[in-house]
Design an enzyme around this catalytic site. Structure first.
Site, PDB file in Angstrom:
ATOM      1  N   ALA A   1       9.304  28.836  -3.129  1.00  0.00           N
ATOM      2  CA  ALA A   1       9.456  30.288  -3.103  1.00  0.00           C
ATOM      3  C   ALA A   1       8.641  30.885  -4.239  1.00  0.00           C
ATOM      4  CB  ALA A   1      10.924  30.676  -3.243  1.00  0.00           C
TER       5      ALA A   1
ATOM      6  N   GLY B   1       6.484  15.364 -24.532  1.00  0.00           N
ATOM      7  CA  GLY B   1       7.103  16.672 -24.408  1.00  0.00           C
ATOM      8  C   GLY B   1       7.076  17.183 -22.979  1.00  0.00           C
TER       9      GLY B   1
ATOM     10  N   THR C   1      15.632  17.776 -12.080  1.00  0.00           N
ATOM     11  CA  THR C   1      15.187  16.708 -12.979  1.00  0.00           C
ATOM     12  C   THR C   1      16.318  15.754 -13.327  1.00  0.00           C
ATOM     13  OG1 THR C   1      13.437  18.085 -13.933  1.00  0.00           O
ATOM     14  CG2 THR C   1      14.209  16.218 -15.245  1.00  0.00           C
ATOM     15  N   CYS C   2      17.460  16.289 -13.716  1.00  0.00           N
ATOM     16  CA  CYS C   2      18.549  15.443 -14.200  1.00  0.00           C
ATOM     17  C   CYS C   2      18.968  14.402 -13.173  1.00  0.00           C
ATOM     18  CB  CYS C   2      19.752  16.302 -14.593  1.00  0.00           C
ATOM     19  SG  CYS C   2      21.160  15.341 -15.170  1.00  0.00           S
TER      20      CYS C   2
ATOM     21  N   SER D   1      20.424  21.470 -11.761  1.00  0.00           N
ATOM     22  CA  SER D   1      21.794  21.646 -12.224  1.00  0.00           C
ATOM     23  C   SER D   1      22.153  23.102 -12.477  1.00  0.00           C
ATOM     24  CB  SER D   1      22.007  20.827 -13.502  1.00  0.00           C
ATOM     25  OG  SER D   1      21.794  19.448 -13.252  1.00  0.00           O
TER      26      SER D   1
ATOM     27  N   ASP E   1      15.871  24.754 -18.450  1.00  0.00           N
ATOM     28  CA  ASP E   1      14.658  24.335 -19.148  1.00  0.00           C
ATOM     29  C   ASP E   1      13.491  25.298 -18.983  1.00  0.00           C
ATOM     30  OD1 ASP E   1      16.258  22.186 -19.642  1.00  0.00           O
ATOM     31  OD2 ASP E   1      14.913  20.671 -18.803  1.00  0.00           O
TER      32      ASP E   1
ATOM     33  N   GLU F   1      36.964   4.629 -36.524  1.00  0.00           N
ATOM     34  CA  GLU F   1      37.943   4.875 -37.584  1.00  0.00           C
ATOM     35  C   GLU F   1      37.260   5.210 -38.913  1.00  0.00           C
ATOM     36  OE1 GLU F   1      40.173   1.391 -39.205  1.00  0.00           O
ATOM     37  OE2 GLU F   1      39.045   0.259 -37.694  1.00  0.00           O
TER      38      GLU F   1
ATOM     39  N   TYR G   1      13.362  11.964 -27.348  1.00  0.00           N
ATOM     40  CA  TYR G   1      14.384  11.375 -26.483  1.00  0.00           C
ATOM     41  C   TYR G   1      13.787  10.399 -25.464  1.00  0.00           C
ATOM     42  CZ  TYR G   1      17.809  15.174 -27.586  1.00  0.00           C
ATOM     43  OH  TYR G   1      18.676  16.053 -28.178  1.00  0.00           O
TER      44      TYR G   1
ATOM     45  N   CYS H   1      18.222  12.383 -16.334  1.00  0.00           N
ATOM     46  CA  CYS H   1      19.412  11.807 -16.979  1.00  0.00           C
ATOM     47  C   CYS H   1      20.069  10.695 -16.174  1.00  0.00           C
ATOM     48  CB  CYS H   1      20.461  12.892 -17.220  1.00  0.00           C
ATOM     49  SG  CYS H   1      19.823  14.499 -17.692  1.00  0.00           S
TER      50      CYS H   1
ATOM     51  N   GLU I   1      14.035   6.280 -25.403  1.00  0.00           N
ATOM     52  CA  GLU I   1      14.916   5.702 -24.386  1.00  0.00           C
ATOM     53  C   GLU I   1      14.167   4.700 -23.511  1.00  0.00           C
ATOM     54  OE1 GLU I   1      18.073   9.426 -24.019  1.00  0.00           O
ATOM     55  OE2 GLU I   1      16.326   9.365 -22.708  1.00  0.00           O
TER      56      GLU I   1
ATOM     57  N   TYR J   1      24.911  17.188  -3.712  1.00  0.00           N
ATOM     58  CA  TYR J   1      24.510  18.498  -4.233  1.00  0.00           C
ATOM     59  C   TYR J   1      24.299  19.482  -3.089  1.00  0.00           C
ATOM     60  CZ  TYR J   1      23.876  18.118  -9.299  1.00  0.00           C
ATOM     61  OH  TYR J   1      24.099  18.050 -10.653  1.00  0.00           O
TER      62      TYR J   1
ATOM     63  N   HIS K   1      42.772   1.453 -35.371  1.00  0.00           N
ATOM     64  CA  HIS K   1      42.185   0.185 -35.808  1.00  0.00           C
ATOM     65  C   HIS K   1      42.426  -0.904 -34.755  1.00  0.00           C
ATOM     66  CE1 HIS K   1      40.817  -2.789 -38.720  1.00  0.00           C
ATOM     67  NE2 HIS K   1      41.864  -3.527 -38.401  1.00  0.00           N
TER      68      HIS K   1
ATOM     69  N   LYS L   1      17.831   7.529 -15.472  1.00  0.00           N
ATOM     70  CA  LYS L   1      17.571   6.965 -16.803  1.00  0.00           C
ATOM     71  C   LYS L   1      18.772   6.194 -17.311  1.00  0.00           C
ATOM     72  CE  LYS L   1      18.921   9.067 -20.062  1.00  0.00           C
ATOM     73  NZ  LYS L   1      18.316  10.162 -20.800  1.00  0.00           N
TER      74      LYS L   1
ATOM     75  N   ARG M   1      11.822  13.633 -34.375  1.00  0.00           N
ATOM     76  CA  ARG M   1      11.628  14.839 -35.185  1.00  0.00           C
ATOM     77  C   ARG M   1      12.744  15.847 -34.897  1.00  0.00           C
ATOM     78  NH1 ARG M   1       8.868  19.680 -34.205  1.00  0.00           N
ATOM     79  NH2 ARG M   1       8.169  18.883 -32.200  1.00  0.00           N
TER      80      ARG M   1
END
Length: 461
Positions: free
Chosen positions: A115, A263, A42-43, A15, A305, A443, A179, A48, A183, A99, A438, A51, A206
């Protein structure tokens, strides 16, 4: 002969790199971007996007159960994992192609190869070609980190392999408390799997607000997920198609799959950074950069990242865009990393922006907390045992809302919008002056009038 072949070489087609390449090319730069795996990073490929598709798929189980309370009779539903994975793969392939097309339309050249640096201006491609570039951007992202090697580590899958499992495991053990771990624990639980989550800390998530951590854990445990904290996996044995994970506390857990999500680390191995003289941040292991994403080498930059600053896709995109505008667009743009909204797509999901209560109390002398927990309207008829958490953290001296934390359906969507208000330094009075919509869960954010807690730090003598 010209000193440089191109103006910008981007290493990494994720990205951040793609945004930088497109914007720089739009400013008239001669751009080349190299990606050794698949465009999208990755995303798009194994993060993302796939997932979130799995989150949607796993949530249907709950929706079908809830429908009965609203008068719907639905025949016995079945789930087919291979169908879901095939459809996911088809969508990811479409995005990957988009992309590549968008980069090429901008005028940049895409090369599908690795590269590595030969020096501060020279890159050697996997094809054997050598390119000299005036400016180089490193945007190689991150990679899963399994931590310390243990016996049987070869049996563990990461968030890369989990998207390509041939079959749905009946039982899965996931190590981690952030995360990705939460998930996928909720994804597999939604598919009806027996899920055990193992985490070394005393509670999950955490760094998040303490009330959020407690609420999420309670909701996950009510959903049938076993959460074991204060321990780690020390050894994994394989018996045929099954695994036994031995924990530090002495317990053993059998499963059909073992996943580690403890991680991610910056993806810098084998890039030849030492040849270019690029320094590594000793505090986080990422590429060291300044506020304009410039490395220790003046013509080399890094975003996303790989810098290990804030590992979120929108941050990488913003950093890549700012880099291209600053270096090639004759506009000096510095990214503001404060008050970034973020979400954890567990079930129920988490949306948060700004400071936690702990952070606010350390920063301000007077902090007011507004908090509510309630049963959502849908659950009153569906019968589901679940509660929503909403929390505002306010600087009591200025009345500014400095943090918002939500656990519940559509938390991420709500916090994205609230991020605007917090970025604009909205006060609690501004929230109170906003008419409630409402009936909605949101709200509650504009109807909480009495602090649930108030903290005043005594002035030092």
């Amino acid at each position: 002969m010209a000193e440089f072949d191109i103006d910008l070489f981007v290493i990494g087609g994720g990205s951040g790199g793609v945004r930088a390449a497109r914007i720089a090319a739009g400013h008239g730069a001669r751009v080349m971007i190299a990606e050794e795996y698949r465009m999208g990073g990755t995303c798009v490929i194994r993060g993302c996007v796939p997932k979130k598709l799995l989150v949607y798929a796993s949530h249907f189980h709950q929706d079908i159960e809830d429908a009965a309370g609203f008068g719907w009779t639905i025949p016995s539903a079945t789930f087919d994992w291979p169908t879901m994975i095939a459809n996911k793969d088809r969508e990811i392939a479409r995005l990957e192609a988009a992309y590549t097309t968008n980069v090429e339309k901008s005028g940049a050249r895409v090369v599908k190869t690795r590269a590595v640096f030969e020096d501060a201006h020279t890159l050697r491609l996997g094809t054997g070609e050598t390119i000299r570039s005036k400016t180089i951007l490193i945007a190689t992202g991150g990679a899963p980190n399994h931590g310390q090697a243990i016996p049987g580590i070869e049996h563990v899958i990461s968030s890369n392999e989990v998207f390509h499992l041939p079959t749905l495991p009946r039982r899965i053990l996931i190590q981690g408390g952030g995360y990705i771990a939460l998930e996928f624990a909720c994804i597999f639980a939604g598919f009806g799997c027996d899920v055990t989550l193992v985490y070394r800390g005393d509670n999950v998530l955490r760094g998040f607000d303490e009330d959020v951590r407690d609420h999420v854990r309670s909701e996950m445990e009510k959903a049938g997920i076993t959460i074991l904290t204060g321990c780690t996996v020390n050894k994994i044995d394989k018996h045929g198609k099954e695994f036994t994970s031995h924990l530090s506390g002495g317990a053993s857990i059998a499963s059909d799959q073992v996943m580690f999500a403890i991680g991610r680390h910056p993806n810098i191995g084998g890039l030849g950074l030492e040849k270019a003289g690029v320094a590594i941040n000793p505090n986080n292991g990422g590429i060291q950069v300044d506020s304009f994403s410039r490395t220790s080498v003046p013509n080399i930059y890094a975003v996303g990242d790989v810098t290990h600053r804030i590992n979120l896709t929108p941050v990488a995109i913003r950093e890549g865009h700012a880099f291209a505008d600053t270096v090639f667009g004759k506009r000096t743009v510095e990214v503001d990393h404060a008050d970034i909204p973020t979400a954890v797509f567990c079930q129920p999901e988490v949306g948060t922006v700004g400071l936690t209560e702990t952070q606010a109390r350390a920063q301000f002398s007077h902090v007011d907390i507004y908090k509510t927990s309630f049963r959502p309207m849908k659950a009153t008829i569906s019968g589901r045992d679940t509660r929503v958490l909403m929390k505002l953290v306010v600087d009591g001296s200025t009345d500014r809302v400095v943090g918002c934390h939500i656990v519940g359906d559509c938390a991420a969507e709500t916090v994205q919008v609230l991020g605007i208000a917090i970025k604009m330094k909205a006060t609690k009075a501004d929230f109170d002056a906003t008419m409630a919509l409402h009936p909605t869960a949101a709200e509650e954010l504009v109807t909480m009038r009495t602090p649930s807690a108030r903290y005043v730090r005594e002035a030092a003598e």
